[in-house]
Design an enzyme around this catalytic site. Structure first.
Site, PDB file in Angstrom:
ATOM      1  CG  LEU A  46      -1.696   1.368   1.620  1.00 25.64           C
ATOM      2  CD1 LEU A  46      -2.749   1.700   0.402  1.00 25.64           C
ATOM      3  CD2 LEU A  46      -2.346   1.064   2.890  1.00 25.64           C
ATOM      4  CB  SER A  47       0.929   4.224   0.346  1.00 23.60           C
ATOM      5  OG  SER A  47       1.473   5.612   0.352  1.00 23.60           O
ATOM      6  CB  ALA A  48       5.781   4.055   0.927  1.00 21.54           C
ATOM      7  CG  HIS A  69      -3.419   7.199   0.347  1.00 24.24           C
ATOM      8  ND1 HIS A  69      -2.899   7.031  -1.027  1.00 24.24           N
ATOM      9  CD2 HIS A  69      -2.364   6.884   1.156  1.00 24.24           C
ATOM     10  CE1 HIS A  69      -1.800   6.834  -0.868  1.00 24.24           C
ATOM     11  NE2 HIS A  69      -1.429   6.641   0.426  1.00 24.24           N
TER      12      HIS A  69
END
Length: 324
Positions: free
Chosen positions: A143-145, A284
């Site tokens: 997820l994300s980074a 997000h």
């Protein structure tokens, strides 16, 4: 960039009260090999060594998270127990990044054989040597980074992973320094498709094998990773896999959920090389569906939104590791 850092700090501060559900403690592996990225390794496994070879899923957390938090958020451990596979959780240290983000934007951590990229490779290699892993069924997701770092791994070690699932992440090398991170995630930069492909191919210039297929989930209301940035991933990975950027199949209201559109891109052999889930009314976050059934799980909160759809289960199904 300041907005991004502020958001990450907020996530880190929120972590303690969001993730309060009890789960089985993960096992830490202290010595797993070379660790130039100075990361930690955690494993979830109920598999006995006498069993047949099993799949492996590497799960990378987002900013402000750790291994335990992303395990609770996603529900990967439950699916692993029900379907006999092993999960490895790399974990960032605050000394490397004060927001606990994987450093997907630093060359020293995303080049093959270097930094955090090498540490995650060593963890995966350790798992292959010490558990009954089917080397042809190794997957990575984040997820994300953690999503961006998952693409780092599929770019630098295409022979290792069969498929990568990217939740609100960025293409490989869309930026290579922190100051450009926010503009890259917002999709504001122009990056030629040829450069996106070359950045991946340059990591393994003599590689002739098949590159991993990619699954992408992106919220249309994401304030951190704008949906415009998805074009980088599509251009990069359809190009690397020699697929057309024109979709071969599009399903609106996927699984009767009006906010989800699922699109497939195939190569000339008919293999699905990229699957894109475009999700309306999603920021997000991950899509989860808390519950006791096999196709339910995960946890709501700052990173998880219940839309009656468990994206972890769907990802495992697309990986081909659900027994049924």
């Amino acid at each position: 960039m300041k907005r991004f850092l502020y958001f990450c700090i907020l996530l880190a501060l929120s972590c303690d009260f969001v993730y309060c559900q009890e789960v089985k403690k993960l096992s830490e592996v202290i010595e797993f090999g070379n660790n130039p990225g100075n990361l930690k390794m955690f494993v979830h496994s109920t598999i006995h060594q006498g069993k047949a070879k099993t799949p492996l899923v590497v799960v990378l957390h987002g900013c402000g998270e750790n291994a335990e938090a992303v395990a609770k958020l996603t529900g990967w451990n439950k699916l692993a127990d029900l379907n006999d596979f092993i999960v490895v959780y790399p974990q960032q240290k605050i000394v490397n990044n004060p927001n606990l983000c994987f450093n997907w934007f630093l060359n020293k951590d995303i080049e093959k054989g270097k930094g955090e990229c090498e540490s995650i490779f060593e963890m995966t290699t350790y798992a292959k040597k010490n558990y009954a892993i089917d080397s042809s069924r190794i997957y990575i997701t984040g997820l994300s980074a953690g999503a961006a770092m998952s693409l780092v791994m599929t770019a630098t070690h295409p022979e290792l992973f069969k498929c990568g699932a990217i939740f609100a992440g960025g293409a490989y090398k869309i930026v290579t320094n922190p100051k450009d991170g926010f503009s890259g995630m917002l999709g504001k930069k122009y990056i030629p498709k040829e450069k996106l492909i070359k950045d991946v191919k340059d990591q393994n210039p003599d590689y002739k094998g098949q590159y991993p297929s990619i699954i992408v989930y992106q919220g249309l209301n994401d304030p951190i990773v704008n949906c415009k940035s998805t074009k980088y991933i599509i251009n990069q990975w359809t190009g690397v896999n020699r697929s057309d950027t024109i979709p071969d199949k599009t399903e609106k209201a996927f699984m009767q959920i009006k906010d989800i559109t699922r699109t497939e891109y195939k190569d000339s052999s008919g293999r699905t090389t990229l699957t894109y889930y475009e999700v309306n009314n999603l920021g997000h976050r991950l899509l989860i569906k808390p519950g006791a059934k096999e196709n339910e799980g995960g946890q709501t909160g700052i990173f998880g939104l219940d839309k009656g759809y468990h994206s972890t289960y769907q990802t495992a199904k697309e990986f081909g590791i659900i027994k049924k």
